[in-house]
Enzyme design. Sequence first.
Site, PDB file in Angstrom:
ATOM      1  N   SER A  44      -3.574   6.027  -4.317  1.00  0.00           N
ATOM      2  CA  SER A  44      -2.975   6.989  -4.498  1.00  0.00           C
ATOM      3  C   SER A  44      -1.649   6.643  -4.667  1.00  0.00           C
ATOM      4  O   SER A  44      -1.412   5.471  -4.923  1.00  0.00           O
ATOM      5  CB  SER A  44      -3.020   8.031  -3.030  1.00  0.00           C
ATOM      6  OG  SER A  44      -2.520   7.175  -1.837  1.00  0.00           O
ATOM      7  N   HIS A 102       0.735  -1.227  -0.020  1.00  0.00           N
ATOM      8  CA  HIS A 102       0.025  -0.115  -0.056  1.00  0.00           C
ATOM      9  C   HIS A 102       0.903   1.283   0.044  1.00  0.00           C
ATOM     10  O   HIS A 102       2.033   1.152   0.630  1.00  0.00           O
ATOM     11  CB  HIS A 102      -0.990  -0.176   1.233  1.00  0.00           C
ATOM     12  CG  HIS A 102      -1.880  -1.123   1.451  1.00  0.00           C
ATOM     13  ND1 HIS A 102      -2.990  -1.407   0.381  1.00  0.00           N
ATOM     14  CD2 HIS A 102      -1.704  -2.533   2.148  1.00  0.00           C
ATOM     15  CE1 HIS A 102      -3.729  -2.557   0.567  1.00  0.00           C
ATOM     16  NE2 HIS A 102      -2.664  -3.096   1.786  1.00  0.00           N
ATOM     17  N   HIS A 103       0.388   2.250  -0.751  1.00  0.00           N
ATOM     18  CA  HIS A 103       1.106   3.458  -0.660  1.00  0.00           C
ATOM     19  C   HIS A 103       1.366   4.035   0.496  1.00  0.00           C
ATOM     20  O   HIS A 103       0.270   4.134   1.428  1.00  0.00           O
ATOM     21  CB  HIS A 103       0.225   4.505  -1.502  1.00  0.00           C
ATOM     22  CG  HIS A 103       0.801   5.989  -1.386  1.00  0.00           C
ATOM     23  ND1 HIS A 103      -0.036   6.791  -1.436  1.00  0.00           N
ATOM     24  CD2 HIS A 103       1.834   6.465  -1.690  1.00  0.00           C
ATOM     25  CE1 HIS A 103       0.555   8.305  -1.490  1.00  0.00           C
ATOM     26  NE2 HIS A 103       2.003   7.682  -1.602  1.00  0.00           N
ATOM     27  N   GLY A 104       2.279   4.652   1.092  1.00  0.00           N
ATOM     28  CA  GLY A 104       2.375   5.388   2.032  1.00  0.00           C
ATOM     29  C   GLY A 104       1.992   6.654   2.291  1.00  0.00           C
ATOM     30  O   GLY A 104       2.707   7.681   2.549  1.00  0.00           O
ATOM     31  N   ASP A 105       0.697   6.978   1.957  1.00  0.00           N
ATOM     32  CA  ASP A 105       0.268   7.968   1.831  1.00  0.00           C
ATOM     33  C   ASP A 105       0.118   8.993   3.171  1.00  0.00           C
ATOM     34  O   ASP A 105       0.143  10.131   3.122  1.00  0.00           O
ATOM     35  CB  ASP A 105      -1.335   8.106   1.478  1.00  0.00           C
ATOM     36  CG  ASP A 105      -2.134   7.146   2.327  1.00  0.00           C
ATOM     37  OD1 ASP A 105      -1.914   5.928   3.019  1.00  0.00           O
ATOM     38  OD2 ASP A 105      -3.544   7.457   2.539  1.00  0.00           O
TER      39      ASP A 105
END
Length: 105
Positions: free
Chosen positions: A62, A31-34
């Site tokens: 994202s 998962h993106h480290g948003d």
Amino acid sequence: SGFCYVNDVVIAIAHFLSACKRVFYFDVDAHHGDGVEQAFYENPRVFTLSVHQDGRTLFPGSGFLNEIGRGEGAGYSANVPLLPWTADEAYFEVWDQVVEPLHHP
């Protein structure tokens, strides 16, 4: 975001900033480290690099190439979205073509 009640990484980076000039945050995850990226999106003292599965195929949707920071932080965020089932060789290529040049400009 998403999987954290308290973003302990953001708290740790904020602590490091009290003693360091800059912090480099490297996130390798599906998962993106948003959450971390957004916390420091306008801060030129924190460079965030997230290697993750393409946001078109996985939460949080994202982490695209054009997400590079804003204001004074423009250019201090980078994302490498990868296709699902990406093989190990691609991660070595990311290291060689993205991470190493950051260390040796």
